[in-house]
Design a protein around this motif. Structure first.
Motif, PDB file in Angstrom:
ATOM      1  N   ARG A  23      -2.828   0.189   6.708  1.00  0.00           N
ATOM      2  CA  ARG A  23      -2.130  -0.940   7.321  1.00  0.00           C
ATOM      3  C   ARG A  23      -2.911  -1.412   8.533  1.00  0.00           C
ATOM      4  O   ARG A  23      -3.363  -0.606   9.340  1.00  0.00           O
ATOM      5  CB  ARG A  23      -0.728  -0.520   7.757  1.00  0.00           C
TER       6      ARG A  23
ATOM      7  N   THR B  65       0.867  -1.176   0.000  1.00  0.00           N
ATOM      8  CA  THR B  65       0.000   0.000   0.000  1.00  0.00           C
ATOM      9  C   THR B  65       0.900   1.221   0.000  1.00  0.00           C
ATOM     10  O   THR B  65       1.758   1.371   0.871  1.00  0.00           O
ATOM     11  CB  THR B  65      -0.914   0.027   1.240  1.00  0.00           C
TER      12      THR B  65
ATOM     13  N   SER C 297      -6.121  -3.091   2.449  1.00  0.00           N
ATOM     14  CA  SER C 297      -4.732  -2.614   2.381  1.00  0.00           C
ATOM     15  C   SER C 297      -3.788  -3.685   2.905  1.00  0.00           C
ATOM     16  O   SER C 297      -4.190  -4.811   3.155  1.00  0.00           O
ATOM     17  CB  SER C 297      -4.587  -1.329   3.202  1.00  0.00           C
ATOM     18  N   ALA C 298      -2.545  -3.296   3.120  1.00  0.00           N
ATOM     19  CA  ALA C 298      -1.562  -4.198   3.709  1.00  0.00           C
ATOM     20  C   ALA C 298      -2.077  -4.655   5.071  1.00  0.00           C
ATOM     21  O   ALA C 298      -2.473  -3.839   5.893  1.00  0.00           O
ATOM     22  CB  ALA C 298      -0.221  -3.481   3.851  1.00  0.00           C
ATOM     23  N   SER C 299      -2.103  -5.962   5.299  1.00  0.00           N
ATOM     24  CA  SER C 299      -2.682  -6.498   6.525  1.00  0.00           C
ATOM     25  C   SER C 299      -1.941  -7.745   6.967  1.00  0.00           C
ATOM     26  O   SER C 299      -1.475  -8.522   6.141  1.00  0.00           O
ATOM     27  CB  SER C 299      -4.162  -6.836   6.301  1.00  0.00           C
TER      28      SER C 299
END
Length: 132
Positions: free
Chosen positions: A75, A21, A106-108
């Motif tokens: 995030r 992201t 998103s980035a997870s």
């Protein structure tokens, strides 16, 4: 402001989130780990999914207070007290069906952990958002 959610070529396509992201945001919001606590400070009753619902509600309130929405999240890190992949999956599914579901595109990261800060706490959510 732009938020670009991407999966680089040559990497697996993740289930619902993105590997990368990138944002051009001039303002970043960092939430403290959101716990399954009620306004009086007591722990939400009812097990891991009830605690997940309370974490989602608390996260929505905190984001709103900061002037952000779940779509502004770049995030997340989800902590669950378990060694059971089915429990992890059920928490992931519950969050992705919640009012803050957009936060998880998103980035997870989803982690099973040994314990969290409050006795009986089973879920915690760490969130970063980007705003204009």
């Amino acid at each position: 402001m732009t938020i670009k959610r991407q999966n680089p070529p040559g990497m697996h396509v993740p289930p619902g989130y993105h590997h990368v992201t990138v944002t051009s945001a001039p303002r970043t919001v960092y939430l403290a780990g959101q716990c399954p606590l009620l306004p009086d400070g007591s722990l939400a009753a009812g097990g891991v999914l009830a605690q997940t619902d309370q974490v989602a509600a608390n996260t929505a309130r905190a984001l709103e207070h900061a002037g952000a929405t779940p779509a502004d999240v770049v995030r997340t890190v989800i902590y669950v007290v378990t060694e059971d992949r089915e429990v992890l999956s059920s928490v992931w599914a519950r969050l992705n069906a919640s009012p803050i579901a957009a936060a998880f595109s998103s980035a997870s990261t989803l982690l099973g952990v040994a314990q969290l800060g409050f006795p009986g706490q089973l879920v915690e959510l760490d969130v970063t958002a980007a705003l204009e």
